[in-house]
Design a protein around this motif. Structure first.
Motif, mmCIF file in Angstrom:
data_model
loop_
_atom_site.group_PDB
_atom_site.id
_atom_site.type_symbol
_atom_site.label_atom_id
_atom_site.label_comp_id
_atom_site.label_asym_id
_atom_site.label_seq_id
_atom_site.Cartn_x
_atom_site.Cartn_y
_atom_site.Cartn_z
ATOM 1 N N GLN A 111 -3.200 7.291 -6.376
ATOM 2 C CA GLN A 111 -2.375 6.208 -6.896
ATOM 3 C C GLN A 111 -2.847 5.681 -8.245
ATOM 4 O O GLN A 111 -2.043 5.181 -9.029
ATOM 5 C CB GLN A 111 -2.331 5.065 -5.869
ATOM 6 N N ASN A 112 -4.164 5.726 -8.541
ATOM 7 C CA ASN A 112 -4.671 5.244 -9.832
ATOM 8 C C ASN A 112 -4.214 3.814 -10.129
ATOM 9 O O ASN A 112 -3.760 3.506 -11.233
ATOM 10 C CB ASN A 112 -4.230 6.180 -10.972
ATOM 11 N N GLY A 113 -4.322 2.956 -9.136
ATOM 12 C CA GLY A 113 -3.936 1.566 -9.331
ATOM 13 C C GLY A 113 -2.566 1.214 -8.793
ATOM 14 O O GLY A 113 -2.272 0.036 -8.569
ATOM 15 N N ALA A 114 -1.695 2.201 -8.602
ATOM 16 C CA ALA A 114 -0.392 1.948 -7.989
ATOM 17 C C ALA A 114 -0.586 1.684 -6.502
ATOM 18 O O ALA A 114 -1.630 1.990 -5.920
ATOM 19 C CB ALA A 114 0.534 3.133 -8.217
ATOM 20 N N GLN A 115 0.425 1.116 -5.854
ATOM 21 C CA GLN A 115 0.278 0.722 -4.460
ATOM 22 C C GLN A 115 1.521 1.078 -3.656
ATOM 23 O O GLN A 115 2.645 0.944 -4.132
ATOM 24 C CB GLN A 115 0.004 -0.779 -4.359
ATOM 25 N N ILE A 116 1.275 1.520 -2.430
ATOM 26 C CA ILE A 116 2.348 1.794 -1.471
ATOM 27 C C ILE A 116 1.998 1.090 -0.168
ATOM 28 O O ILE A 116 0.897 1.233 0.353
ATOM 29 C CB ILE A 116 2.527 3.304 -1.218
ATOM 30 N N ILE A 117 2.922 0.293 0.345
ATOM 31 C CA ILE A 117 2.727 -0.407 1.612
ATOM 32 C C ILE A 117 3.875 -0.066 2.544
ATOM 33 O O ILE A 117 5.043 -0.121 2.155
ATOM 34 C CB ILE A 117 2.642 -1.930 1.404
ATOM 35 N N PHE A 118 3.536 0.295 3.787
ATOM 36 C CA PHE A 118 4.532 0.587 4.812
ATOM 37 C C PHE A 118 4.726 -0.638 5.702
ATOM 38 O O PHE A 118 3.755 -1.287 6.091
ATOM 39 C CB PHE A 118 4.084 1.761 5.675
ATOM 40 N N HIS A 119 5.987 -0.920 6.048
ATOM 41 C CA HIS A 119 6.319 -1.948 7.031
ATOM 42 C C HIS A 119 7.063 -1.282 8.175
ATOM 43 O O HIS A 119 8.040 -0.554 7.950
ATOM 44 C CB HIS A 119 7.201 -3.036 6.412
ATOM 45 N N LEU A 120 6.624 -1.550 9.400
ATOM 46 C CA LEU A 120 7.336 -1.124 10.600
ATOM 47 C C LEU A 120 7.895 -2.363 11.264
ATOM 48 O O LEU A 120 7.173 -3.338 11.478
ATOM 49 C CB LEU A 120 6.388 -0.413 11.568
ATOM 50 N N SER A 121 9.174 -2.362 11.588
ATOM 51 C CA SER A 121 9.778 -3.535 12.213
ATOM 52 C C SER A 121 10.734 -3.109 13.310
ATOM 53 O O SER A 121 11.327 -2.031 13.268
ATOM 54 C CB SER A 121 10.510 -4.400 11.181
ATOM 55 N N GLY A 122 10.869 -3.995 14.327
ATOM 56 C CA GLY A 122 11.778 -3.754 15.447
ATOM 57 C C GLY A 122 12.809 -4.857 15.534
ATOM 58 O O GLY A 122 12.884 -5.741 14.676
ATOM 59 N N ASP A 123 13.607 -4.828 16.607
ATOM 60 C CA ASP A 123 14.693 -5.800 16.718
ATOM 61 C C ASP A 123 14.273 -7.072 17.437
ATOM 62 O O ASP A 123 15.079 -7.984 17.595
ATOM 63 C CB ASP A 123 15.923 -5.180 17.407
ATOM 64 N N GLY A 125 11.663 -8.905 16.385
ATOM 65 C CA GLY A 125 10.790 -9.624 15.469
ATOM 66 C C GLY A 125 9.429 -8.991 15.288
ATOM 67 O O GLY A 125 8.587 -9.509 14.556
ATOM 68 N N GLN A 126 9.183 -7.836 15.963
ATOM 69 C CA GLN A 126 7.901 -7.169 15.797
ATOM 70 C C GLN A 126 7.798 -6.613 14.379
ATOM 71 O O GLN A 126 8.748 -6.093 13.824
ATOM 72 C CB GLN A 126 7.726 -6.018 16.797
ATOM 73 N N ARG A 127 6.616 -6.702 13.805
ATOM 74 C CA ARG A 127 6.421 -6.205 12.447
ATOM 75 C C ARG A 127 4.937 -5.935 12.208
ATOM 76 O O ARG A 127 4.080 -6.683 12.660
ATOM 77 C CB ARG A 127 6.936 -7.222 11.432
ATOM 78 N N CYS A 128 4.646 -4.845 11.509
ATOM 79 C CA CYS A 128 3.278 -4.603 11.077
ATOM 80 C C CYS A 128 3.318 -3.944 9.700
ATOM 81 O O CYS A 128 4.245 -3.196 9.373
ATOM 82 C CB CYS A 128 2.516 -3.728 12.075
ATOM 83 N N ALA A 129 2.335 -4.262 8.858
ATOM 84 C CA ALA A 129 2.258 -3.754 7.491
ATOM 85 C C ALA A 129 0.993 -2.929 7.336
ATOM 86 O O ALA A 129 -0.087 -3.334 7.781
ATOM 87 C CB ALA A 129 2.276 -4.907 6.493
ATOM 88 N N ILE A 130 1.106 -1.762 6.691
ATOM 89 C CA ILE A 130 -0.022 -0.853 6.538
ATOM 90 C C ILE A 130 -0.080 -0.361 5.095
ATOM 91 O O ILE A 130 0.866 0.282 4.616
ATOM 92 C CB ILE A 130 0.108 0.369 7.480
ATOM 93 N N PRO A 131 -1.164 -0.664 4.354
ATOM 94 C CA PRO A 131 -1.327 -0.063 3.020
ATOM 95 C C PRO A 131 -1.539 1.438 3.168
ATOM 96 O O PRO A 131 -2.279 1.888 4.059
ATOM 97 C CB PRO A 131 -2.580 -0.757 2.476
#
Length: 348
Positions: A111-123, A125-131
């Motif tokens: 990435q060299n300083g760039a960033q990617i973050i994943f979000h998983l969400s359900g119906d 209200g469940q949610r989790c974020a992962i770099p």
């Protein structure tokens, strides 16, 4: 390419995946193709959707780019100075299943300083974020009980304008899928007022024809232009049926179905009886010919799972009605009343 688009592709499990209680979705950047298949093979014949945009639920400022110098292709930002995103959606609604566990295998370039973050969400209200680093193997049960899954990737440039590289793939490696979503599925349990009595896997298909023969008294006429055809019902298999024989702790289940309204029970179809089995496999098909599309909208398909008994009256294990309206059966109009509910503890 890379313009904002929402409400796009929604993935739903195939009949085989419903039976196996598993779901899989993969994306190959080299071929720009999505695959829905349980095994490891990747070929054009298994393609579900071609094109990253065509297979995404929403896409905002993300494009597929080829770096011919490095013989590589990847997803990246189509706009400078802003965060962009792409998401994918899986929906289990209507098949009686919910998510149990979810595993996401995803790859990213340096990435060299760039960033990617994943979000998983359900119906629910469940949610989790992962770099996302160079690669990530995300396993979670936080979406347990959800009927939908939305995976969103947020891409941000580095401080000096470095572009993120999501799902990098060699142009020569058309068998590698840098996005691989696997999920195990579980039966959706109902409220405590409806006991769990098992599951039944049923396939439905409607084949349309141009005209419909309609019986009016002693006359038969052809109504040209009325859409009609054949409703095909495939009784595949049962699972975890309730045991009604207290000695053998088994049942002798068979399935019967009616296309309502049917005052004279002329549409009754019945499978064979499978003795001493709680997970019966039938694989039997029935066809209701001359069914109009209006019949599908106003009628109902009623399915019963019974326990066969030679000496006594057959006992209902469970039943369900596939309809949104009222139907006629045994000479009277009715929906699923409380009395019916007692006799037909609904199985999925």
């Amino acid at each position: 390419m890379g313009d904002k688009r929402e409400d796009g592709k929604v993935y739903r499990p195939a009949l085989e995946e419903i039976a196996m209680r598993r779901f899989r979705l993969r994306y190959c950047t080299a071929t720009d193709t999505y695959y829905m298949h349980g095994n490891e093979s990747v070929c054009r014949q298994l393609a579900a959707v071609v094109g990253v945009e065509e297979g995404a639920w929403s896409i905002d400022g993300v494009k597929r780019l080829m770096d011919e110098a490095q013989s590589e292709t990847f997803l990246t930002s189509a706009r400078s100075g802003v965060s962009v995103s792409v998401s994918w959606k899986i929906d289990l609604s209507g098949c009686g299943l919910v998510f149990e566990t979810v595993r996401v295998l995803a790859y990213a370039g340096e990435q060299n300083g760039a960033q990617i973050i994943f979000h998983l969400s359900g119906d629910n209200g469940q949610r989790c974020a992962i770099p996302l680093g160079s690669h990530e193997n995300i396993s979670t049960d936080e979406l347990f009980g959800s009927q939908t899954l939305t995976l969103t990737a947020y891409l941000s440039e580095g401080p000096s304008g470095q572009r993120p590289r999501l799902f990098p793939c060699s142009l020569d490696d058309q068998a590698f899928c840098p996005l691989d979503i696997k999920a195990t599925l579980k039966t959706q349990r109902r409220g405590h007022d409806v006991p769990y009595v098992g599951e039944l896997l049923v396939g439905l298909q409607f084949e349309e024809t141009r005209d419909r023969a309609r019986s009016t008294g002693r006359r038969t006429s052809i109504d040209v232009g009325i859409k009609s055809g054949a409703l095909k019902v495939h009784i595949v298999q049962g699972a975890s049926l309730a045991p009604l024989n207290m000695i053998s702790e088994k049942s002798d289940p068979y399935v019967k179905c009616y296309l309502l309204p049917d005052a004279g029970k002329t549409t009754k179809c019945k499978t064979s009886v499978i003795k001493k089995e709680l997970d019966p496999t039938y694989n039997e098909q029935f066809s209701f010919e001359g069914t109009a599309t209006s019949d599908l909208q106003q009628g109902a398909l009623e399915i019963w799972v019974n326990d066969w008994n030679l000496a006594l009256k057959n006992t209902v294990i469970g039943a369900c009605r596939l309809s949104s309206g009222l139907a006629v059966n045994k000479g009277k109009e009715r929906g699923l009343t409380s009395d019916d509910e007692t006799a037909r503890k609904a199985s999925q």
